[in-house]
Design a protein around this motif. Structure first.
Motif, PDB file in Angstrom:
ATOM      1  N   ILE A 125       0.883  -1.173   0.000  1.00 41.37           N
ATOM      2  CA  ILE A 125       0.000   0.000   0.000  1.00 41.37           C
ATOM      3  C   ILE A 125       0.913   1.213   0.000  1.00 41.37           C
ATOM      4  O   ILE A 125       1.413   1.616   1.049  1.00 41.37           O
ATOM      5  CB  ILE A 125      -0.899   0.024   1.244  1.00 41.37           C
ATOM      6  N   ALA A 126       1.189   1.716  -1.184  1.00 40.34           N
ATOM      7  CA  ALA A 126       2.129   2.829  -1.259  1.00 40.34           C
ATOM      8  C   ALA A 126       1.426   4.104  -0.822  1.00 40.34           C
ATOM      9  O   ALA A 126       0.276   4.354  -1.198  1.00 40.34           O
ATOM     10  CB  ALA A 126       2.643   2.973  -2.677  1.00 40.34           C
ATOM     11  N   ARG A 127       2.117   4.894  -0.039  1.00 34.79           N
ATOM     12  CA  ARG A 127       1.547   6.186   0.339  1.00 34.79           C
ATOM     13  C   ARG A 127       1.567   7.066  -0.906  1.00 34.79           C
ATOM     14  O   ARG A 127       2.598   7.157  -1.592  1.00 34.79           O
ATOM     15  CB  ARG A 127       2.394   6.815   1.439  1.00 34.79           C
ATOM     16  N   PRO A 128       0.443   7.707  -1.221  1.00 39.72           N
ATOM     17  CA  PRO A 128       0.426   8.524  -2.439  1.00 39.72           C
ATOM     18  C   PRO A 128       1.493   9.611  -2.378  1.00 39.72           C
ATOM     19  O   PRO A 128       1.748  10.180  -1.314  1.00 39.72           O
ATOM     20  CB  PRO A 128      -0.980   9.132  -2.450  1.00 39.72           C
ATOM     21  N   THR A 129       2.099   9.885  -3.514  1.00 36.66           N
ATOM     22  CA  THR A 129       3.124  10.933  -3.498  1.00 36.66           C
ATOM     23  C   THR A 129       2.474  12.313  -3.446  1.00 36.66           C
ATOM     24  O   THR A 129       3.082  13.270  -3.003  1.00 36.66           O
ATOM     25  CB  THR A 129       4.022  10.828  -4.745  1.00 36.66           C
ATOM     26  N   PRO A 154      -0.750  13.382  -1.842  1.00 36.60           N
ATOM     27  CA  PRO A 154      -2.000  13.135  -1.110  1.00 36.60           C
ATOM     28  C   PRO A 154      -3.055  14.196  -1.413  1.00 36.60           C
ATOM     29  O   PRO A 154      -4.254  13.911  -1.367  1.00 36.60           O
ATOM     30  CB  PRO A 154      -1.578  13.190   0.357  1.00 36.60           C
ATOM     31  N   TYR A 211      -5.839  13.359  -3.716  1.00 36.40           N
ATOM     32  CA  TYR A 211      -6.824  12.337  -3.344  1.00 36.40           C
ATOM     33  C   TYR A 211      -8.084  13.006  -2.804  1.00 36.40           C
ATOM     34  O   TYR A 211      -7.996  13.898  -1.955  1.00 36.40           O
ATOM     35  CB  TYR A 211      -6.240  11.437  -2.252  1.00 36.40           C
ATOM     36  N   ASP A 212      -9.248  12.530  -3.249  1.00 37.98           N
ATOM     37  CA  ASP A 212     -10.464  13.044  -2.614  1.00 37.98           C
ATOM     38  C   ASP A 212     -10.687  12.306  -1.295  1.00 37.98           C
ATOM     39  O   ASP A 212      -9.984  11.340  -0.987  1.00 37.98           O
ATOM     40  CB  ASP A 212     -11.669  12.957  -3.550  1.00 37.98           C
ATOM     41  N   ASP A 213     -11.659  12.763  -0.536  1.00 34.79           N
ATOM     42  CA  ASP A 213     -11.864  12.184   0.799  1.00 34.79           C
ATOM     43  C   ASP A 213     -12.055  10.684   0.739  1.00 34.79           C
ATOM     44  O   ASP A 213     -11.604   9.941   1.603  1.00 34.79           O
ATOM     45  CB  ASP A 213     -13.090  12.824   1.479  1.00 34.79           C
ATOM     46  N   TRP A 253      -8.781   8.956   0.006  1.00 40.61           N
ATOM     47  CA  TRP A 253      -7.886   9.086   1.159  1.00 40.61           C
ATOM     48  C   TRP A 253      -8.328   8.156   2.281  1.00 40.61           C
ATOM     49  O   TRP A 253      -7.515   7.513   2.947  1.00 40.61           O
ATOM     50  CB  TRP A 253      -7.846  10.544   1.614  1.00 40.61           C
ATOM     51  N   THR A 254      -9.632   8.072   2.493  1.00 40.48           N
ATOM     52  CA  THR A 254     -10.151   7.167   3.515  1.00 40.48           C
ATOM     53  C   THR A 254      -9.731   5.745   3.186  1.00 40.48           C
ATOM     54  O   THR A 254      -9.324   4.975   4.066  1.00 40.48           O
ATOM     55  CB  THR A 254     -11.690   7.250   3.549  1.00 40.48           C
ATOM     56  N   PHE A 282      -7.156   4.794   1.471  1.00 36.33           N
ATOM     57  CA  PHE A 282      -5.723   4.625   1.739  1.00 36.33           C
ATOM     58  C   PHE A 282      -5.465   4.471   3.244  1.00 36.33           C
ATOM     59  O   PHE A 282      -4.697   3.624   3.686  1.00 36.33           O
ATOM     60  CB  PHE A 282      -4.933   5.825   1.199  1.00 36.33           C
ATOM     61  N   LEU A 283      -6.160   5.276   4.026  1.00 34.30           N
ATOM     62  CA  LEU A 283      -5.896   5.241   5.471  1.00 34.30           C
ATOM     63  C   LEU A 283      -6.399   3.960   6.121  1.00 34.30           C
ATOM     64  O   LEU A 283      -5.721   3.379   6.959  1.00 34.30           O
ATOM     65  CB  LEU A 283      -6.605   6.411   6.159  1.00 34.30           C
ATOM     66  N   TYR A 284      -7.588   3.557   5.747  1.00 33.06           N
ATOM     67  CA  TYR A 284      -8.275   2.567   6.567  1.00 33.06           C
ATOM     68  C   TYR A 284      -8.600   1.234   5.903  1.00 33.06           C
ATOM     69  O   TYR A 284      -8.813   0.248   6.595  1.00 33.06           O
ATOM     70  CB  TYR A 284      -9.590   3.155   7.094  1.00 33.06           C
TER      71      TYR A 284
END
Ligand SMILES: Cc1cc2nc3c(=O)[nH]c(=O)nc-3n(C[C@H](O)[C@H](O)[C@H](O)COP(=O)(O)OP(=O)(O)OC[C@H]3O[C@@H](n4cnc5c(N)ncnc54)[C@H](O)[C@@H]3O)c2cc1C
Ligand SMILES: NC(=O)c1ccc[n+]([C@@H]2O[C@H](COP(=O)([O-])OP(=O)(O)OC[C@H]3O[C@@H](n4cnc5c(N)ncnc54)[C@H](O)[C@@H]3O)[C@@H](O)[C@H]2O)c1
Ligand SMILES: Cc1cc2nc3c(=O)[nH]c(=O)nc-3n(C[C@H](O)[C@H](O)[C@H](O)COP(=O)(O)O)c2cc1C
Ligand SMILES: [Zn+2]
Lengths: 419, 994, 89, 165
Positions: free
Chosen positions: C25-29, C31, C34-36, C39-40, C42-44
């Protein structure tokens, strides 16, 4: 069918005829081709939801599908701690709703679930623990949830085996006590709900695993594929605990959940020696004594996701060194059995109860290490949610949307408390 | 010598007598006896009362599967142990044991009334009653049930014994040292790898220990065994462990063993441990755990004097004990004839053999006939008689139609039974190996393994001494063993209840002896709809006692299967779990107690503080001085004095526990930019900055001062508790996200001792100690650092880094010196400070001083739900940075809610004592429960310098409420407070920059 | 206690390691792009399947390195480990 | 048994650095450090009193007598991205020796310390009970143990407990 009443008298009378005339507690129906609603998962939460759907919302043409035997999931493998002294208003409301239902559950179900409010004591070992405990106590008091502070001496008086010597590694500095908290008989909860739901016409279908879900052209849930055939239904409520991700995956829904092993163990049964429930988050130990006499002890979760229903030895070792430190007289007690369950954990350690992106598909999950206590309350609001197609005010804060909005209900981050 | 003891034979030491006490009476046994064999030698069968009905119970078995004979053993008051199996307790001179779960005495037990009333206490009765009146459950019914439950009494004194642990590794671990295990060990040892052989019994040998007839390769079994063990013992790569139970089989071939080191000794050697827990990682595991004989289920099968046939043979051959004088054998298996014949040869009258099968084995029949024993083929037992000891058995027989008829009542004091053998697959199943149903044996045997596991001998259904030996050896190298008198091998035996006349009210036919689960209970369970074997187990509690159903599970399964009209394999077994036999908590805990429970980390000045009477508090693993009380001071007075000293003169504080990370590399600044909310590119060398670290969800994770030592080198400090997790988080990003950056991290927490000198006179003190550095305000302003050195007697030039930083709001310095010099430099500073009124202070004072300045403590004023803006730290965020960890999350809708809780100060309007930390806040008077809570007090102290209590609080929309009045509802009444800025003292920072 | 094959140090006991959650799960370069919803996610949102799972471990009490592993969540058996940056086998 | 054979002794103070860097820097360092750096995992290289212990693929622990200044090393590394951090005081060292030293450590160290699996010259970070240590077999019957200084009392007490056993 009319349900036999359980009572001392019926027990006596049937005893005289050698107990030959007891009825089956829940029927063994074959699945019907269609139901008005189906609950997936025959744990306490699922059976409870079916019961409340039938008893309070008049939905009786419904079924509970259980892939194994009812109560065989976490309902049958937890340390049965019940309390409601949570920090945030939303949580306290949810868990206290549940405790109130626990108080009358045996009578409501005509099944003795042995709810035993003998008090849950949470130990504080550091200044930080004390601050956190006090914060809980004040919040609870203002929310009408009982929770009180005990000095070490008071804690010892309440639980005589407790070691309050100041020279141990993490001395007991005090404790928060919820007197209305306690335990209940895990199996009886599943069976009691099953029997009561069955009497209202609910089909409880064991050995029936849901292996597929299909939706109608509008996207709405339409039918389930199971190991015992297909079932049409417009509403599906999933209460599959550790397996929720797998079940919802069948409908293409992905939730913020990960499943971890959580272990517990019991000692050999002994005469009454431990009068209450004690929890310590700092040294990681949870203990009570069951009515049958075993010390029931809970461990922390294992580190990695797994569905194996077992965990590592070193986790138990750590739990038992904590127990021996707090209760040195138990060092010579012996472990009789250890087991694991699989708990589904959300990022904020609070449950998800509500609708999913698929119309007609509802979920009740994410209880992690602490959902047994919530069984009646959660089942009750989940039934409401399914019946009304919208969350009950009590579970409204616990829907999926909170993750996107960042409105997490982070009890764990706030206090590092499990169970 | 008693008539029960034979004249010769057995492995006991006949020359050494042992006297011991059981239930207050003194008896004599021999060295080598177990409590069970010694009691039997004295004619004592009655050893226990059953769990639920308090029925008299005797000794059923000879090994760890014993369900009945649970006893308590007292070494001394603190070394009392309940629930030990008499069959495993080795006697020693002076042993004191007693029966349990009876009152007033084993022979006369009031609880026996339960047996008479048992028809009202069927399985699960408690689910059906005790619901009315509701309150009576807690006050009456439950206490009653609890008192009745439980077997022994728990110890009540702290256990003084010690327990040890060990990790071990081997190529081959063999569990079970019977013929299969020993043959496997002999063969495995030839491979040269490390071999570990363990057995739970006091001697290695398993069934060979009670084998008196068979010859192996021309030697008696005992001789062969002695020789084999000698060969193994001589091999340095082989470890032999007796009294060592393999209690659990864990993933990836980790097996847990528990070794009983000293319990069998009359007195432990000085310092000797009681038990040792082994965690053995084996390349291969061999299970040679044997098989357990199965009881038969018939009415009255629990009377003292009813015993497993093989156990009676063990008592005779291994311990030289005749378990009775006149015996009846009831069997479904050829092998039990051997027991009967050997007992007959030893002088026990065999009154009858009842063979449940229509066709007993011809050879056995012949042998029994020639011994003059009467045989009832197609026989059954209809009941037994006797109060505290068996007196007679009622024998029946099936006719050609299958109908059962009473034949005769036979007087006997011993009833031997054998329903065949159940392979011990516990560990195999724990390892998640698949079990297979063997039609031939009517038992589950190991199928496909899940780990590198192999099974040998009786535990996989291979019987007969020569076959078993060869089975064990063959795992490593085929080997032929010549065995004479191999004896019969067990067949399918019998599962479930013995045939009874139709419509007979079958009395109590026990399935699970220890939990008093009878045939009727299992039938009731199936009647009430408990059809899964897991439900049957939980409803009746069969298999849930301390023996975990070793002798009962298969019978319970068979009865259920028959009732549900399913083949046993479809009903299946319940799950095997660790431990194999109950295992002491102490051995799991090992040495982990007191200071070994968790390491106690102490700073270089700990002893100094201790000598000055400091009170300490644990902060993560560290012990930190909390305050330094002087004569007559409580914490409050002491902290007040310490605070004033810092504000008026100077204070000395050990800040060594702060986490420190050295971040080095050309990309160090960029690395910090991406992590921390602040901007680091513009931090000059020689300067410091307060940094905030969030998680990617936007909440504060840690904070600390970061200094730039060189263009490519930063010195990062973290909170004491956060040191390890911050470094781990940094490594995560460094190794897995930002692999493009050339930067490396090194923990230097313990490299540096940190001596904080704070207060208006701090400079004068530090100046006299640190040389070679200009500490003037111009050269070393607030948030700058310099280097110098300190000279001590043994170390002329101790390098020192001096940071001008302040967590108190006063002029402050933190002297960092290599930790080994920490104490020496501390002493110098303290010495130099004498002239300036220096006062050592602890964490409590530090907390008060920083609160007066509104500085947060992560974890106290924040709790994992607080953003930098909530904490009033938005100013720290590098506004021009495109990204940092947490930035995106801070843009989510709820992060900018007006009702977010924000950090503010509170002044008490209606109180003189500080508010309680954790107290809740509401915005109007007189709210009723549930109140609308808008926040809580995070920190609260008496401020000495302000002369009044102050508090920090997180309050919904707090900053907009500054100046408002709010209320803190306490049990004693509401307290009125005023919302203020969180900075209470020297808001302009004049003192800091002084 | 699992036995884990660190790609650098070989087989070591689980207590030397720290679990690191799902791998790859690569962290976006960027962020901010990213829309909410994304992003959600990616986070969860994590895979939580029964069966083979690619996950991260760190040999924290050994060589200190993060690496990836394939493990069957129904048996806890490892099907191999590989270094960060290497593709899933 | 505790009285008869020596099981543990403190080792004298030492200079210590943690050297980290990419492949280039490490190969330059290997040339500049007298005994070189092991390219094999978990191995120590030494010459006289200078030792380099492999801790990770990019991380070495350098040991030297007190006040040793690794000038050559610094020069060789100049201009190359790397990190060299003095940790002389971060940790302390003790030696566990005697014929049963491996057995003694096995009470709390989960590794296979058999000479075939943990030969002389092997070194690694691992755990000892609840403490993090660097374990280095210097002789068949001796281990050099590095531990952060505040964990020393814990380690010695745990060892003492085992010696009793
Ligand atoms: C060791 C341990 C200790 C715990 N201690 C406590 C405690 O002290 N206090 C507390 O409050 N909580 C505790 N918990 C948590 C608590 O047990 C659970 O949160 C709670 O029991 C969950 O109930 P449930 O009905 O949601 O799930 P379950 O009881 O797990 O029921 C889910 C059911 O769904 C079934 N299922 C899954 N997939 C399918 C499918 N595809 N088709 C059909 N059926 C399916 C499963 O077989 C299962 O029976 C503990 C948990 C564990 C494991
Ligand atoms: N009555 C009979 O005639 C009869 C019946 C069955 C088997 N046998 C004979 O017994 C022999 C079987 O030999 P075997 O070697 O397979 O079995 P065995 O019974 O001789 O040895 C098994 C050993 O394993 C030990 N053990 C079991 N579980 C253990 C655990 N968890 N931890 C530690 N130790 C454990 C037992 O204490 C026992 O010593 C054969 O000779 C067979 O013919 C005889
Ligand atoms: C509160 C509680 C008490 C238990 N008490 C016992 C007990 O007395 N004896 C026993 O064998 N198992 C006991 N168990 C454990 C069960 O036997 C079983 O291990 C558990 O339900 C998990 O199921 P499994 O082991 O079949 O996977 C208890 C479980 C719970 C939750
Ligand atoms: Zn490694």
């Amino acid at each position: 069918m009319t349900r036999q009443k359980f009572s001392a008298l019926s027990l006596m009378l049937r005893g005289l005829s050698r107990h030959r005339s007891w009825q089956i507690q829940w029927r063994k129906p074959n699945p019907k081709p269609s139901y008005d609603a189906v609950i997936v998962g025959g744990g306490g939460h699922g059976l409870g939801a079916a019961y409340y759907l039938a008893a309070e919302h008049g939905l009786t043409n419904i079924a509970v599908l259980e892939k194994g035997w009812i109560g065989g999931g976490n309902t049958g493998r937890n340390t049965t701690i019940i309390r409601s002294n949570y920090l945030f208003d939303e949580s306290a409301a949810l868990y206290d709703h549940s405790v109130k239902l626990w108080e009358d559950l045996s009578q409501a179900l005509n099944y003795n679930v042995m709810f035993s409010p003998r008090g849950v004591m949470m130990l504080a070992h550091t200044v930080h623990d004390m601050q956190s405990a006090k914060r809980h106590i004040h919040a609870n008091r203002c929310n009408g949830v009982d929770n009180e502070w005990l000095t070490p001496e008071q804690a010892k008086a309440f639980c005589p085996p407790l070691n309050i010597e100041p020279n141990i590694r993490y001395p007991v500095l005090g404790a928060a006590l919820q007197r209305r908290g306690g335990t209940a008989r895990h199996d009886a909860v599943a069976w009691g709900y099953a029997r009561a739901a069955d009497a209202l016409g609910v089909d409880i279908i064991e050995n029936c695993e849901v292996i597929g879900m299909s939706r109608d052209p509008s996207g709405r849930i339409a039918s389930l594929k199971t190991t015992r055939g297909d079932i049409r239904t417009p509403k599906v409520g999933v209460s599959a605990a550790g397996n929720t991700s797998v079940v919802l995956g069948l409908a293409g829904v992905k939730l913020p959940l990960e499943s971890f092993p959580l272990q517990a163990l019991v000692s050999e049964p002994v005469k009454p020696v431990f009068p209450c429930v004690v929890m310590s988050n700092t040294v990681h130990a949870y203990i009570s004594q069951s009515d049958k006499g075993e010390l029931v002890i809970g461990a922390g979760t294992d580190a990695y996701t797994s569905y194996t229903q077992r965990g590592a030895l070193h986790i138990n070792m750590h739990t038992l060194d904590a127990i021996c430190e707090l209760f040195p007289m138990f060092r010579r007690m012996r472990m009789m059995r250890n087991w694991g369950g699989i708990v589904d954990v959300t990022p904020d350690r609070s449950p998800i109860i509500g609708k999913t992106p698929v119309p007609g598909l509802y979920v009740n999950c994410g209880w992690g290490t602490g959902g047994f206590k919530a069984t009646p309350g959660s089942a009750h609001v989940f039934a409401w949610t399914i019946a009304h197609d919208e969350p009950h005010p009590i579970n409204a804060p616990f829907t999926l949307e909170r993750f996107r909005e960042g409105r997490l209900i982070d009890e764990a981050a706030a206090a590092a408390v499990a169970h | 010598m008693s008539t029960h003891r034979t004249q010769t034979g057995g492995r006991i030491d006949r020359t050494r007598k042992v006297s011991f006490r059981f239930d207050g009476r003194t008896y004599t046994g021999q060295v080598g006896d177990t409590l069970a064999s010694a009691l039997l030698a004295n004619g004592v069968h009655l050893t226990a009362r059953s769990f639920k009905y308090h029925r008299p119970r005797g000794i059923l078995a000879a090994g760890s599967e014993e369900p009945n004979a649970l006893v308590a053993v007292w070494r001394d008051a603190a070394r009392y142990t309940p629930n030990l199996r008499a069959t495993q307790v080795e006697i020693y001179e002076g042993l004191q044991a007693g029966s349990q779960n009876r009152w007033p005495a084993l022979g006369f037990d009031i609880g026996r009334i339960n047996d008479a009333l048992s028809r009202f206490f069927p399985a699960g009765f408690y689910y059906k009653t005790f619901m009315w009146p509701r309150r009576a459950w807690k006050s009456l019914y439950e206490p009653m049930i609890r008192r009745a439950a439980g077997i022994g009494i728990a110890p009540t004194l702290p256990d003084p014994d010690r327990y040890a642990q060990r990790y071990a590794h081997c190529e081959v671990l063999i569990v079970g040292a019977g013929p299969a295990g020993i043959a496997a060990a002999l063969a495995a040892a030839k491979g040269g790898g490390r071999v570990l052989l363990c057995d739970e019994q006091s001697e290695l040998g398993g069934s060979l220990l009670s084998e008196t007839r068979a010859q192996i390769d021309g030697q008696s079994a005992a001789q062969w065994l002695a020789q084999a063990l000698a060969e193994l013992a001589a091999n340095p790569r082989v470890t032999l462990l007796s009294r060592t139970t393999a209690f659990g089989y864990f993933p990836h071939n980790l097996v847990g063993l528990v070794q009983r080191v000293s319990e069998h000794r009359e007195t432990a050697l000085p310092g000797q441990i009681r038990e040792r827990l082994w965690q053995v990682r084996a390349q291969q595991v061999v299970l040679a755990t044997g098989a357990i004989e199965r009881p038969l289920v018939f009415p009255g099968n629990d009377r003292p004097g009813v015993m497993l046939a093989d156990a009676a043979r063990t008592y005779l051959n291994r311990y030289g004990v005749r378990a009775g004088t006149r015996a009846v054998l009831v069997t479904a298996d050829d092998t039990a004839y051997q027991s009967a014949l050997e007992l007959a040869a030893a002088g026990v009258a065999i009154a009858a053999i009842v063979d449940v099968r229509d066709q007993p084995g011809a050879q056995q029949l012949a042998a029994a006939h020639s011994a003059g024993i009467e045989i009832f083929a197609a026989g059954t037992v209809l009941g037994t008689r006797g109060a505290l000891r068996l007196r007679a058995a009622r024998i029946g027989q099936r006719d050609a139609t299958g109908a059962v008829h009473f034949r005769r009542s036979v007087v006997c004091d011993l009833l031997l039974m054998s329903g065949g053998f159940t392979p011990s697959v516990h560990l195999f199943s724990q390892s998640r190996g698949k079990l297979e149903w063997s039609e031939e044996l009517q038992a589950f045997v190991p199928g496909a393994a899940a780990e590198a596991t192999r099974c040998a001998g009786a535990c996989r259904g291979v019987f007969g001494l020569s076959r078993v030996l060869e089975d064990g050896a063959a795992l490593f190298a085929a080997q032929h063993y010549e065995v004479s008198e191999d004896g019969p091998t067990p067949g399918a035996g019998w599962l479930g209840t013995l045939p009874q006349p139709v419509d007979a009210d079958v009395g109590k036919a026990f399935v699970d002896f220890q939990h008093d689960v009878s045939l009727k209970d299992i039938l009731l369970a199936t009647r009430e709809g408990f059809h899964s074997i897991e439900h049957i187990k939980r409803f009746t509690t069969t298999g849930m006692a301390t023996d975990q159903g070793k002798t009962s599970n298969l019978n319970a399964l068979a009865i259920a299967a028959q009732r549900l009209q399913k083949p046993p394999v479809e009903v299946g077994l319940t799950t095997f779990r660790m431990p194999f036999t109950p295992t002491t908590f102490g051995s799991f805990a090992g040495a982990s107690r007191g200071e070994l429970f968790d390491p106690v980390r102490r700073t270089p000045t700990h002893e100094w503080a201790e000598a000055r009477g400091a009170v300490f508090e644990p902060v993560s693993l560290w012990m930190r001085a909390r305050y330094f009380p002087q004569e007559g001071e409580d914490m409050h007075l002491c902290v007040k004095r310490e605070c004033l000293a810092v504000r008026s003169a100077c204070g000395l504080f050990d800040a060594s526990t702060l986490g420190k990370i050295e971040i080095v590399g050309p990309d160090a600044a960029e690395f910090l930019n991406r992590l921390y909310v602040n901007n680091w590119s513009n931090l000059a060398v020689g300067r410091c900055r307060y940094g905030i670290l969030c998680r990617d969800d936007g909440f504060i994770y840690d904070d600390g001062v970061i200094a730039r030592l060189a263009p490519d080198r930063f010195h990062v400090t973290t909170t004491t508790g956060g040191a390890a997790r911050v470094l781990a988080m940094m490594e995560d990003y460094r190794q897995t996200e930002w692999t493009d950056l050339a930067v490396w991290l090194t923990s230097t927490t313990e490299q540096w001792a940190v001596i904080a000198v704070q207060g208006p006179r701090a400079r004068r003190v530090v100046e006299t100690v640190v040389q070679g550095a200009d500490l003037s305000a111009a050269a070393l302003p607030h948030m700058a650092l310099t280097r110098g050195y300190v000279s001590c007697e043994d170390a002329p030039q101790i390098p020192a880094m001096v940071f001008r930083v302040s967590f108190t709001g006063e002029l402050g310095f933190e002297i960092n010196v290599p930790a080994g010099y920490g104490r020496a430099v501390w002493d110098q500073v303290f010495e130099a400070g004498q002239a300036h009124g220096i006062v050592p202070y602890g964490t409590e004072t530090m907390h008060v001083l920083r609160a007066e300045k509104g500085y947060i403590i992560v974890g106290q004023d924040t709790d994992g739900t607080v953003t930098p803006d909530d904490a009033g730290l938005a100013w720290a965020i590098g506004k021009t940075k495109p990204d940092f960890v947490g930035k995106r999350s801070l843009q989510r809708p709820s992060m900018n809610d007006a009702i977010r809780k924000q950090l503010v100060g509170l002044f008490c309007l209606s109180c003189t004592a500080p508010l309680e930390e954790g107290a809740q806040i509401v915005d109007s008077r007189g709210q009723s429960v549930p109140m609308k809570l808008i926040g809580h007090v995070t920190s609260s102290y008496d401020s000495a310098v302000l002369g009044k209590p102050i508090a920090l609080a997180l309050i919904a929309g707090g900053r907009a409420r500054i100046g408002q009045r709010l209320f803190v509802p306490m049990p004693g009444g509401e307290i009125e407070v005023e919302v203020t800025s969180p900075v209470f003292y020297d808001e302009k920072g004049v003192r800091l920059n002084g | 206690m699992l036995l884990i094959d660190c790609p650098y140090c070989g087989n070591r006991p689980e207590i030397e390691f720290t679990y690191g959650g799902q791998a790859h799960i690569a962290r976006p370069t960027q962020p901010a792009d990213y829309d909410d919803h994304q992003w959600t996610e990616f986070l969860y949102l994590r895979d939580n399947q029964r069966g083979l799972r690619a996950e991260r471990w760190r040999h924290s009490h050994g060589c200190g390195r993060f690496f990836n592993a394939l493990r069957d969540t129904t048996t806890d058996r490892f099907h191999g480990t590989y270094k960060v940056g290497e593709p899933r086998p | 048994m505790a009285e008869t054979s020596l099981y543990m002794r403190m080792l004298p103070p030492m200079s210590r650095w943690i050297l980290q860097g990419g492949a280039d820097a490490l190969s330059a360092a290997a040339r500049a450090w007298p005994a070189g750096l092991s390219s094999e995992a978990c191995r120590a290289r030494g010459q006289g009193e200078l030792h380099a212990l492999w801790l990770g693929p990019e991380e070495f622990l350098l040991l030297a007598p007190p006040d040793h200044e690794p000038r050559a090393l610094r020069e060789a590394l100049a201009g190359m991205p790397h990190s060299l951090v003095d940790v002389s005081h971060r940790q302390v060292a003790f030696e566990v020796c005697g014929p049963d030293c491996a057995l003694l450590l096995s009470a709390a160290c989960p590794l296979d310390l058999d000479a075939a699996h943990f030969p002389v010259g092997m070194c690694t970070r691992t755990v000892f009970g609840k403490a993090d240590i660097v374990l280095w077999r210097t002789r068949a019957d001796a281990f050099h143990v590095e531990v952060w200084r505040s964990f020393l009392p814990y380690c010695t007490e745990l060892l003492a407990e085992q010696v009793q056993n």
